[in-house]
Design a protein around this motif. Structure first.
Motif: not given
Length: 65
Positions: A1-18
């Motif tokens: 479950m931690a990997k899913v949360v990490q994936f969502i956080k990284e996806s959000y960061e990429e979509m908003t900043q990169k």
């Protein structure tokens, strides 16, 4: 479950900043371009359909006479 949360956080960061998002004007220009290209392609397909229908109708009528 931690990997899913990490994936969502990284996806959000990429979509908003990169990700470089298009401006509203660029988006409208692209939409108009897609609309015009779609209409042109539809007209070409329509013309090909009508042309092939005419040729085949003429051919089959010549066979039946």
């Amino acid at each position: 479950m931690a990997k899913v949360v990490q994936f969502i956080k990284e996806s959000y960061e990429e979509m908003t900043q990169k990700v470089t998002w298009p401006t509203w004007g660029e988006l409208q220009n692209s939409a108009v371009l897609v609309l015009v290209a779609s209409l042109i392609i539809a007209l070409v397909v329509f013309a090909m359909d009508k042309g092939s229908t005419f040729v085949l109708d003429t051919f089959y009528k010549s066979l039946s006479n």
